[in-house]
Design a protein around this motif. Sequence first.
Motif, PDB file in Angstrom:
ATOM      1  N   THR A 109       0.862  -1.179   0.000  1.00 57.60           N
ATOM      2  CA  THR A 109       0.000   0.000   0.000  1.00 57.60           C
ATOM      3  C   THR A 109       0.901   1.231   0.000  1.00 57.60           C
ATOM      4  O   THR A 109       1.745   1.383   0.879  1.00 57.60           O
ATOM      5  N   HIS A 110       0.712   2.094  -0.991  1.00 59.29           N
ATOM      6  CA  HIS A 110       1.584   3.257  -1.150  1.00 59.29           C
ATOM      7  C   HIS A 110       0.923   4.533  -0.629  1.00 59.29           C
ATOM      8  O   HIS A 110      -0.274   4.756  -0.817  1.00 59.29           O
ATOM      9  N   SER A 111       1.747   5.352   0.027  1.00 65.50           N
ATOM     10  CA  SER A 111       1.298   6.658   0.511  1.00 65.50           C
ATOM     11  C   SER A 111       2.112   7.801  -0.084  1.00 65.50           C
ATOM     12  O   SER A 111       1.711   8.964   0.035  1.00 65.50           O
ATOM     13  N   ALA A 112       3.257   7.501  -0.677  1.00 63.32           N
ATOM     14  CA  ALA A 112       4.107   8.513  -1.313  1.00 63.32           C
ATOM     15  C   ALA A 112       4.198   8.196  -2.799  1.00 63.32           C
ATOM     16  O   ALA A 112       4.281   7.021  -3.194  1.00 63.32           O
ATOM     17  N   TRP A 113       4.203   9.256  -3.613  1.00 66.51           N
ATOM     18  CA  TRP A 113       4.037   9.065  -5.054  1.00 66.51           C
ATOM     19  C   TRP A 113       5.095   9.811  -5.851  1.00 66.51           C
ATOM     20  O   TRP A 113       5.508  10.921  -5.483  1.00 66.51           O
ATOM     21  N   LEU A 114       5.516   9.195  -6.951  1.00 71.53           N
ATOM     22  CA  LEU A 114       6.403   9.878  -7.884  1.00 71.53           C
ATOM     23  C   LEU A 114       5.594  10.880  -8.706  1.00 71.53           C
ATOM     24  O   LEU A 114       4.403  10.688  -8.945  1.00 71.53           O
ATOM     25  N   ALA A 115       6.249  11.934  -9.125  1.00 72.32           N
ATOM     26  CA  ALA A 115       5.582  12.967  -9.934  1.00 72.32           C
ATOM     27  C   ALA A 115       5.507  12.502 -11.381  1.00 72.32           C
ATOM     28  O   ALA A 115       6.098  13.076 -12.294  1.00 72.32           O
TER      29      ALA A 115
ATOM     30  N   ASN B 243      -6.022   5.708  -4.002  1.00 71.59           N
ATOM     31  CA  ASN B 243      -5.049   6.467  -4.778  1.00 71.59           C
ATOM     32  C   ASN B 243      -4.331   5.532  -5.743  1.00 71.59           C
ATOM     33  O   ASN B 243      -4.032   4.383  -5.419  1.00 71.59           O
ATOM     34  N   LEU B 244      -4.052   6.053  -6.929  1.00 69.96           N
ATOM     35  CA  LEU B 244      -3.390   5.278  -7.983  1.00 69.96           C
ATOM     36  C   LEU B 244      -2.256   6.094  -8.568  1.00 69.96           C
ATOM     37  O   LEU B 244      -2.352   7.316  -8.701  1.00 69.96           O
ATOM     38  N   GLY B 245      -1.198   5.412  -8.927  1.00 70.24           N
ATOM     39  CA  GLY B 245      -0.074   6.098  -9.552  1.00 70.24           C
ATOM     40  C   GLY B 245       1.162   5.231  -9.506  1.00 70.24           C
ATOM     41  O   GLY B 245       1.075   3.989  -9.479  1.00 70.24           O
ATOM     42  N   TYR B 246       2.301   5.886  -9.480  1.00 71.40           N
ATOM     43  CA  TYR B 246       3.581   5.195  -9.422  1.00 71.40           C
ATOM     44  C   TYR B 246       4.213   5.530  -8.080  1.00 71.40           C
ATOM     45  O   TYR B 246       4.637   6.658  -7.836  1.00 71.40           O
ATOM     46  N   GLY B 247       4.208   4.548  -7.176  1.00 72.85           N
ATOM     47  CA  GLY B 247       4.624   4.794  -5.808  1.00 72.85           C
ATOM     48  C   GLY B 247       6.116   5.047  -5.675  1.00 72.85           C
ATOM     49  O   GLY B 247       6.931   4.541  -6.454  1.00 72.85           O
ATOM     50  N   ASP B 248       6.465   5.839  -4.673  1.00 76.42           N
ATOM     51  CA  ASP B 248       7.858   6.100  -4.335  1.00 76.42           C
ATOM     52  C   ASP B 248       8.301   5.010  -3.359  1.00 76.42           C
ATOM     53  O   ASP B 248       8.030   5.078  -2.162  1.00 76.42           O
ATOM     54  N   SER B 249       8.975   3.995  -3.887  1.00 73.94           N
ATOM     55  CA  SER B 249       9.349   2.830  -3.073  1.00 73.94           C
ATOM     56  C   SER B 249      10.326   3.183  -1.971  1.00 73.94           C
ATOM     57  O   SER B 249      10.416   2.450  -0.969  1.00 73.94           O
ATOM     58  N   SER B 250      11.039   4.293  -2.109  1.00 70.81           N
ATOM     59  CA  SER B 250      11.994   4.687  -1.065  1.00 70.81           C
ATOM     60  C   SER B 250      11.298   5.136   0.211  1.00 70.81           C
ATOM     61  O   SER B 250      11.915   5.240   1.262  1.00 70.81           O
ATOM     62  N   LYS B 251      10.000   5.392   0.142  1.00 69.12           N
ATOM     63  CA  LYS B 251       9.238   5.874   1.306  1.00 69.12           C
ATOM     64  C   LYS B 251       8.390   4.773   1.937  1.00 69.12           C
ATOM     65  O   LYS B 251       7.598   5.041   2.831  1.00 69.12           O
ATOM     66  N   LEU B 252       8.545   3.538   1.465  1.00 66.43           N
ATOM     67  CA  LEU B 252       7.734   2.449   2.014  1.00 66.43           C
ATOM     68  C   LEU B 252       8.170   2.081   3.424  1.00 66.43           C
ATOM     69  O   LEU B 252       9.358   2.099   3.750  1.00 66.43           O
ATOM     70  N   HIS B 253       7.206   1.725   4.262  1.00 62.58           N
ATOM     71  CA  HIS B 253       7.486   1.182   5.585  1.00 62.58           C
ATOM     72  C   HIS B 253       7.702  -0.326   5.466  1.00 62.58           C
ATOM     73  O   HIS B 253       7.360  -0.944   4.461  1.00 62.58           O
ATOM     74  N   ALA B 254       8.237  -0.913   6.509  1.00 65.00           N
ATOM     75  CA  ALA B 254       8.404  -2.366   6.532  1.00 65.00           C
ATOM     76  C   ALA B 254       7.042  -3.034   6.412  1.00 65.00           C
ATOM     77  O   ALA B 254       6.034  -2.544   6.938  1.00 65.00           O
ATOM     78  N   ARG B 255       7.007  -4.147   5.723  1.00 62.20           N
ATOM     79  CA  ARG B 255       5.760  -4.865   5.499  1.00 62.20           C
ATOM     80  C   ARG B 255       5.176  -5.366   6.818  1.00 62.20           C
ATOM     81  O   ARG B 255       5.871  -5.978   7.623  1.00 62.20           O
ATOM     82  N   SER B 256       3.908  -5.102   7.058  1.00 65.68           N
ATOM     83  CA  SER B 256       3.251  -5.591   8.271  1.00 65.68           C
ATOM     84  C   SER B 256       2.987  -7.090   8.144  1.00 65.68           C
ATOM     85  O   SER B 256       2.797  -7.615   7.043  1.00 65.68           O
ATOM     86  N   PRO B 257       2.963  -7.795   9.277  1.00 59.43           N
ATOM     87  CA  PRO B 257       2.740  -9.249   9.218  1.00 59.43           C
ATOM     88  C   PRO B 257       1.313  -9.584   8.822  1.00 59.43           C
ATOM     89  O   PRO B 257       0.420  -8.742   8.862  1.00 59.43           O
ATOM     90  N   ARG B 258       1.098 -10.819   8.442  1.00 57.26           N
ATOM     91  CA  ARG B 258      -0.210 -11.339   8.108  1.00 57.26           C
ATOM     92  C   ARG B 258      -0.474 -12.582   8.946  1.00 57.26           C
ATOM     93  O   ARG B 258       0.445 -13.199   9.480  1.00 57.26           O
ATOM     94  N   LEU B 259      -1.737 -12.949   9.062  1.00 50.50           N
ATOM     95  CA  LEU B 259      -2.092 -14.160   9.789  1.00 50.50           C
ATOM     96  C   LEU B 259      -1.663 -15.399   9.001  1.00 50.50           C
ATOM     97  O   LEU B 259      -1.724 -15.425   7.779  1.00 50.50           O
ATOM     98  N   GLU B 260      -1.251 -16.424   9.725  1.00 51.68           N
ATOM     99  CA  GLU B 260      -0.919 -17.694   9.098  1.00 51.68           C
ATOM    100  C   GLU B 260      -2.197 -18.469   8.787  1.00 51.68           C
ATOM    101  O   GLU B 260      -3.277 -18.144   9.287  1.00 51.68           O
ATOM    102  N   PHE B 261      -2.059 -19.480   7.946  1.00 44.07           N
ATOM    103  CA  PHE B 261      -3.213 -20.269   7.499  1.00 44.07           C
ATOM    104  C   PHE B 261      -4.049 -20.744   8.685  1.00 44.07           C
ATOM    105  O   PHE B 261      -5.284 -20.592   8.699  1.00 44.07           O
ATOM    106  N   GLY B 262      -3.401 -21.320   9.688  1.00 44.42           N
ATOM    107  CA  GLY B 262      -4.121 -21.875  10.824  1.00 44.42           C
ATOM    108  C   GLY B 262      -4.830 -20.842  11.670  1.00 44.42           C
ATOM    109  O   GLY B 262      -5.741 -21.170  12.444  1.00 44.42           O
ATOM    110  N   GLU B 263      -4.413 -19.582  11.573  1.00 42.48           N
ATOM    111  CA  GLU B 263      -5.046 -18.522  12.334  1.00 42.48           C
ATOM    112  C   GLU B 263      -6.289 -17.970  11.653  1.00 42.48           C
ATOM    113  O   GLU B 263      -7.135 -17.361  12.298  1.00 42.48           O
TER     114      GLU B 263
END
Length: 209
Positions: A18-24, A184-204
């Motif tokens: 999920t991107h919050s910062a965008w290239l021009a 929002n749609l566009g070309y995200g600025d990957s340098s501004k990404l935060h670390a990926r948040s965890p997800r639930l495992e299959f069994g959860e």
Amino acid sequence: MNRVSDEALDTLFREAHTHSAWLAKPVADDVLRQLYDVMKWAPTSANCCPARLIFLRSREAKERLRPALSPGNVEKTMAAPVTAIVAYDLKFYEKLPKLFPHNPGMREVFANNPQLIESTAKRNSSLQGAYMMLAARALGLDCGPMSGFDSFKVDEEFFGSGKCEECEEEFFPEGHVKSNFLCNLGYGDSSKLHARSPRLEFGEACTLL
């Protein structure tokens, strides 16, 4: 059906953020048309296709949205090349004779059942919004979906009377289209990404019966 490649799965899911910062870098109108031409083929209940999209591309259009945004969503939305309003049409059933021609009575199933209309419209427009995001990623765009906004303000501003830029015809004049979420749609600025948040495992999250 052939399985897609691991590279495609990475693009659509595993490496997509999920991107919050965008290239021009602008998003061409032709890309938005391609996006819709891809997403429209994905399934909905009785092929009802209730989603209605407005793509806000200009600064003027974004300013109309600003008063409805939660404070934390203002800056990233103003910076995004495009903001899509994903909405649903409560009169979607009027198009069922075209969309579901092999069952002529399907329109009447919905026409006098407001509860069924609303649940169907919300559920399937949410599905179509997700399809839109997958189509966007497949076409090289990044996405930033949001639910932090005042839906009543959005509906009042964008789904009252207005005219289509291309056909000059009035759209949404009766207030039967309602906003679901923003993306929002566009070309995200990957340098501004935060670390990926965890997800639930299959069994959860899943149960096998």
